[in-house]
Motif scaffolding. Structure first.
Motif, short mmCIF file in Angstrom:
data_model
loop_
_atom_site.label_atom_id
_atom_site.label_comp_id
_atom_site.label_asym_id
_atom_site.label_seq_id
_atom_site.Cartn_x
_atom_site.Cartn_y
_atom_site.Cartn_z
N ARG A 201 37.88 51.42 56.90
CA ARG A 201 39.10 51.29 56.95
C ARG A 201 40.04 51.77 56.23
O ARG A 201 39.61 51.33 54.68
CB ARG A 201 39.84 49.93 57.22
CG ARG A 201 40.72 49.11 57.85
CD ARG A 201 40.33 47.95 58.55
NE ARG A 201 40.31 46.57 57.11
CZ ARG A 201 39.92 45.61 57.59
NH1 ARG A 201 39.82 45.53 58.52
NH2 ARG A 201 39.40 44.91 56.57
N PRO A 202 41.15 52.13 56.14
CA PRO A 202 41.88 52.22 54.31
C PRO A 202 42.25 50.90 53.60
O PRO A 202 42.07 50.25 54.19
CB PRO A 202 43.09 53.11 55.29
CG PRO A 202 43.08 53.18 56.25
CD PRO A 202 41.85 52.52 56.83
N GLU A 203 41.84 51.78 52.42
CA GLU A 203 41.41 49.86 51.59
C GLU A 203 42.92 49.97 51.54
O GLU A 203 43.99 50.84 51.55
CB GLU A 203 41.43 51.42 50.10
CG GLU A 203 40.96 50.15 48.81
CD GLU A 203 40.07 50.86 47.96
OE1 GLU A 203 41.17 50.86 46.37
OE2 GLU A 203 39.46 51.95 47.75
N GLY A 204 42.53 48.40 51.56
CA GLY A 204 44.23 47.99 51.70
C GLY A 204 45.23 47.86 52.57
O GLY A 204 45.75 46.38 52.90
N ARG B 237 43.70 50.46 63.43
CA ARG B 237 44.17 51.23 64.96
C ARG B 237 44.67 52.63 65.75
O ARG B 237 45.65 52.87 64.51
CB ARG B 237 43.86 49.80 65.68
CG ARG B 237 44.69 48.95 65.92
CD ARG B 237 44.90 48.11 65.95
NE ARG B 237 45.73 46.98 66.67
CZ ARG B 237 46.26 45.47 66.91
NH1 ARG B 237 45.13 44.89 66.76
NH2 ARG B 237 47.02 45.22 66.21
N GLY B 238 44.56 52.34 66.84
CA GLY B 238 45.55 53.20 67.34
C GLY B 238 45.85 55.06 66.74
O GLY B 238 44.96 55.03 66.97
N GLU C 121 46.03 55.74 64.32
CA GLU C 121 45.51 55.77 62.32
C GLU C 121 44.26 56.18 63.11
O GLU C 121 43.60 56.63 62.17
CB GLU C 121 46.34 54.96 61.94
CG GLU C 121 46.39 54.55 60.17
CD GLU C 121 46.54 53.79 60.05
OE1 GLU C 121 46.46 52.87 60.46
OE2 GLU C 121 46.76 53.82 58.75
N LYS C 122 43.64 55.33 63.80
CA LYS C 122 42.09 55.49 63.75
C LYS C 122 41.54 56.84 64.71
O LYS C 122 40.46 57.37 64.25
CB LYS C 122 41.88 54.24 64.66
CG LYS C 122 40.48 54.01 64.31
CD LYS C 122 39.87 52.78 65.12
CE LYS C 122 38.81 52.36 65.13
NZ LYS C 122 37.87 51.59 66.27
N ALA C 123 42.59 57.12 65.45
CA ALA C 123 41.93 58.31 66.42
C ALA C 123 42.56 59.15 65.75
O ALA C 123 41.19 60.38 65.41
CB ALA C 123 43.91 58.81 66.99
N LEU C 124 43.45 59.92 64.35
CA LEU C 124 43.78 60.26 63.00
C LEU C 124 42.19 60.29 62.93
O LEU C 124 41.74 61.70 62.20
CB LEU C 124 44.79 60.71 62.45
CG LEU C 124 44.43 61.51 61.02
CD1 LEU C 124 44.84 63.14 61.90
CD2 LEU C 124 46.05 61.66 60.64
#
Ligand code: FAD
Length: 472
Positions: free
Chosen positions: A436-439, A444-445, A447-450
């Protein structure tokens, strides 16, 4: 005139299109002489307009050049790493096209033709090859593409035992499994049939009420259709009718055909019988891609996205490939070829390009690149080193030579369909590979797919570099 200055005997490449030109280049760059047989100049095809090698018959686009999160962009990058002639000439002849790599088609084809003509180890013969290579061509590559001349196509058909080789190809869309809404859909085979190699839960089912079915049929009939082209004079393969043609035959036709609800119980709502059901069948061994069963279509691409996302459960579907109809010539590679693209029944004879069942300029050239490298390695007494399946090269090669699941529940029907490269062909990431990106609270969605695509792209490029270090 033979320009050979090498102690190796030549490898013959038949077809000077995207795949054949790249194959010839790779072989010659490995120090092995090549004889490239191209018929244009003596005999044309229904789509090519010039005598240039590597002519682009339609669009001038090599699609996305984004190597960080797009599968074809990754393939571009891998080809550049491997010294691809096609990519070098494309880069030299680039025209502005946003994030895509588009080329000046004449400049591109002229650059490829000149590079091939000037290579000291390549001889180009303008002639039609009418049968399988003679036995004294101990190493040869057939790269004659979707418009393979009829005599050679017939010889290949006879050798491979196929019922048909060139046909009016009806392709059903293929969906990324992780974009199907499983809160609406469920896994079940019709009548829970286990069958050979099944589990009784082999299909993903999307339920439609009468209202949704009626709206879907109306949209299918109204949707924008692609026109037929003159050269598409070949009959439908296996009588595969496009879904919208079936819909036009009567409102109930689909409900008694590919959308029949019999033998299926909605796991989320067992007491309500669906009025119609769309079934999707696993398309690759990884289980990341599913094809829409019986949904071959000639709806235009834009219309397909709109109409198929009306199906409950597919409202957010992402398509690995859309459906389509066009004349094509390709062999049933997963059963006929070994992992180095060699015909199992004829050692020394490889296939490359679209005839192997990949689709598109870049994919065809990349399979030419691999076939050329494998043949050159063999000529030099080494075993071909296969690219890892985590690379775009390897993922596409694996799909062609075995990753695709050959369907046995529709007897007589060829389930292997030409495929563009896409992330659904790549093996999943290791657990924990995505952080998961810091902070960020949620990940999901989109962002996660990318992030997933980016991780697959970077894994591919690093594994490709290691493979190239090892390969001959
Ligand atoms: C009408 C049409 C439109 C297309 N549009 C697109 C598009 O827009 N974008 C895209 O990415 N892909 C498109 N494709 C797919 C595209 O053709 C292929 O992806 C690509 O050209 C295939 O490369 P290839 O080297 O396998 O075949 P080709 O590039 O077709 O090369 C095959 C070569 O073999 C030669 N040949 C055939 N038979 C013989 C023989 N017996 N002896 C000697 N030479 C022979 C041919 O003359 C040709 O030069 C299209 C295909 C067709 C048919």
């Amino acid at each position: 005139m033979n320009k050979t200055t090498s102690s190796h005997s030549p490898i013959h490449v038949i077809g000077g299109g995207l795949a054949g030109s790249e194959a010839a280049w790779q072989i010659a760059e490995a120090g092995v002489p090549v004889i490239l047989h191209e018929m244009r100049g003596v005999r044309g095809t229904d789509a090519h307009k010039t005598e240039s090698l590597a002519e682009l018959v339609c669009s001038n686009s090599f699609r996305s050049d984004d190597a960080t999160s797009n599968a074809v962009g990754v393939l571009h990058a891998e080809m550049r790493l491997a010294g691809s002639l096609i990519m070098r000439c494309a880069d030299l002849n680039q025209v502005p096209a946003g994030g895509a790599l588009a080329v000046d088609r004449e400049g591109f084809a002229e650059a490829v033709s000149a590079a091939i003509a000037n290579h000291p180890l390549i001889t180009v013969l303008r002639e039609e090859i009418r049968g399988l290579p003679p036995k004294d061509w101990d190493l040869a590559i057939i790269a004659t593409g979707p418009l393979t001349a009829p005599d050679l196509a017939e010889a290949i058909r006879a050798e491979t035992g196929a019922d048909a080789l060139a046909f009016f190809d009806a392709i059903a869309p293929i969906v990324h499994a992780d974009t199907i809404d499983m809160d609406i859909c469920w896994h079940q085979s019709r009548y829970d049939k286990v069958g050979p190699g099944g589990t009784g839960k082999d299909y993903i089912n999307c339920p439609l009420t009468q209202e949704r079915y009626d709206a879907f049929v109306d949209a299918l009939i109204a949707g924008d259709k692609a026109g037929f082209k003159e050269w598409e004079g070949t009959p439908y393969f296996d009588g595969c009718l496009p879904i919208e043609v079936m819909a036009e035959r009567g409102r109930e036709t689909l409900r008694h055909g590919p959308m029949k609800p019999m033998g299926l119980t909605n796991a989320h709502n067992p007491s309500v019988k669906p009025y119609a059901v769309v079934q999707l069948r696993q398309d690759n061994a990884l289980g990341t891609l599913y094809n829409m069963v019986g949904f071959q279509t000639k709806l235009k691409y834009g219309a397909q996205g709109e109409v198929f996302r009306m199906i409950p459960g597919l409202q957010n579907a992402e398509f690995a490939r859309l459906g389509g109809l066009h004349r094509n010539t390709y062999i049933n590679s997963p059963t006929l070829l070994d992992h180095s693209l060699m015909l199992k029944s004829r050692p020394g004879l490889r296939f490359a390009g679209q005839i192997t069942g990949c689709e598109g300029y870049v994919e065809s050239a990349s399979i030419g690149l691999l076939a050329g490298r494998f043949a050159a390695a063999e000529r030099k007494g080494a075993s071909p080193v296969l690219p890892p399946v985590t690379t775009a090269f390897g993922a596409l090669l694996n799909h062609i030579t075995g990753g695709h699941i050959v369907s046995d529940d529709e007897p007589g029907k060829r389930s292997f369909q030409p495929m563009n490269v896409n992330f659904g062909l790549f093996p999943p990431l290791d657990p924990g590979a995505l952080t998961r990106p810091e902070g960020a609270k949620r990940f999901r969605g989109k962002e996660k797919a990318l992030a997933k695509k980016q991780a697959m792209a970077s894994r591919a490029l690093s594994d490709c570099a290691s493979w190239l270090d090892k390969a001959v």
